[in-house]
Write a protein that holds these residues in place. Structure first.
Motif, PDB file in Angstrom:
ATOM      1  N   ASP A 156       0.879  -1.118   0.034  1.00  0.00           N
ATOM      2  CA  ASP A 156      -0.079  -0.032  -0.154  1.00  0.00           C
ATOM      3  C   ASP A 156       0.917   1.331   0.080  1.00  0.00           C
ATOM      4  N   GLU A 157       2.002   1.159   1.015  1.00  0.00           N
ATOM      5  CA  GLU A 157       2.738   2.279   0.795  1.00  0.00           C
ATOM      6  C   GLU A 157       3.532   2.541  -0.652  1.00  0.00           C
ATOM      7  N   ILE A 158       3.789   1.416  -1.248  1.00  0.00           N
ATOM      8  CA  ILE A 158       4.266   1.623  -2.426  1.00  0.00           C
ATOM      9  C   ILE A 158       3.478   2.239  -3.530  1.00  0.00           C
ATOM     10  N   ILE A 159       2.384   1.586  -3.442  1.00  0.00           N
ATOM     11  CA  ILE A 159       1.132   2.280  -4.393  1.00  0.00           C
ATOM     12  C   ILE A 159       0.962   3.643  -4.133  1.00  0.00           C
ATOM     13  N   GLU A 160       0.629   4.163  -2.748  1.00  0.00           N
ATOM     14  CA  GLU A 160       0.820   5.614  -2.569  1.00  0.00           C
ATOM     15  C   GLU A 160       1.935   6.394  -3.067  1.00  0.00           C
ATOM     16  N   PHE A 161       3.125   6.008  -3.147  1.00  0.00           N
ATOM     17  CA  PHE A 161       4.262   6.388  -3.415  1.00  0.00           C
ATOM     18  C   PHE A 161       4.219   6.636  -4.839  1.00  0.00           C
ATOM     19  N   LEU A 162       3.852   5.669  -5.782  1.00  0.00           N
ATOM     20  CA  LEU A 162       3.846   5.612  -7.015  1.00  0.00           C
ATOM     21  C   LEU A 162       2.706   6.389  -7.757  1.00  0.00           C
TER      22      LEU A 162
END
Length: 181
Positions: free
Chosen positions: A25-31
């Motif tokens: 989820d953190e990676i998705i938000e970052f992207l």
């Protein structure tokens, strides 16, 4: 007196390590935040994840090059080598697809040859750009057998079309192509 060290961008290995420590989820938000940050990032992500988008960007860039090399009224509009080179540079920066980049580099070289054959010999910076884009196309083609099979006849034909051009263009392009045969 205070000395400061300049901060450097992360290496790929450092980025990989930091991303591995994050949740999905953190990676998705970052992207998503990157995607929204600039047009260039949005284009690069879209081109990476959508083949249709990447192909459309290639066609748009080819049309821009065609318009620069062969505008409706070249007397009034003129020709801008800088503008043509910028079209390719912007595409390559925002579309991380080597095969499409090779096609655009080739398209630039083809337009440059057609331009010369239409309007006569140009100048050294023009032919340097032609050779550089031809070289970029051939270097990429050398790494992809399917692209090589597709573009090699067109590359060979383009070299032949330069036989009457001055400035050693034929010799330069022949030499470049010979390196990947």
């Amino acid at each position: 007196m205070s000395t400061t060290t300049s901060a450097k961008p992360l290496t790929a290995a450092q980025l990989k390590k930091l991303l591995a420590e994050r949740s999905k989820d953190e990676i998705i938000e970052f992207l998503l935040s990157l995607y929204k940050s600039t047009a260039a990032v949005k284009q690069a992500i879209s081109a990476t994840l959508s083949e249709n988008y990447a192909n459309q960007r290639l066609e748009d860039a080819k049309k821009k090059l065609d318009k620069i090399f062969f505008p409706a009224d070249i007397i009034r509009t003129g020709f801008s080598l800088k503008e043509a080179k910028t079209v390719v540079s912007n595409f390559v920066k925002t579309c991380p697809n080597d095969k499409l980049a090779a096609r655009l580099h080739f398209h630039f070289a083809k337009n440059a040859v057609d331009f010369t054959n239409e309007f006569g010999d140009i100048d050294e910076p023009f032919y340097d750009a032609l050779a550089n884009h031809f070289k970029n196309a051939t270097e990429i083609v050398a790494h992809y057998p399917d692209l090589r099979e597709e573009l090699m006849p067109q590359l060979e034909e383009l070299v032949e079309e330069t036989s009457d051009i001055g400035w050693g263009v034929y010799d330069e392009l022949s030499s470049i192509l010979e390196r990947i045969r």
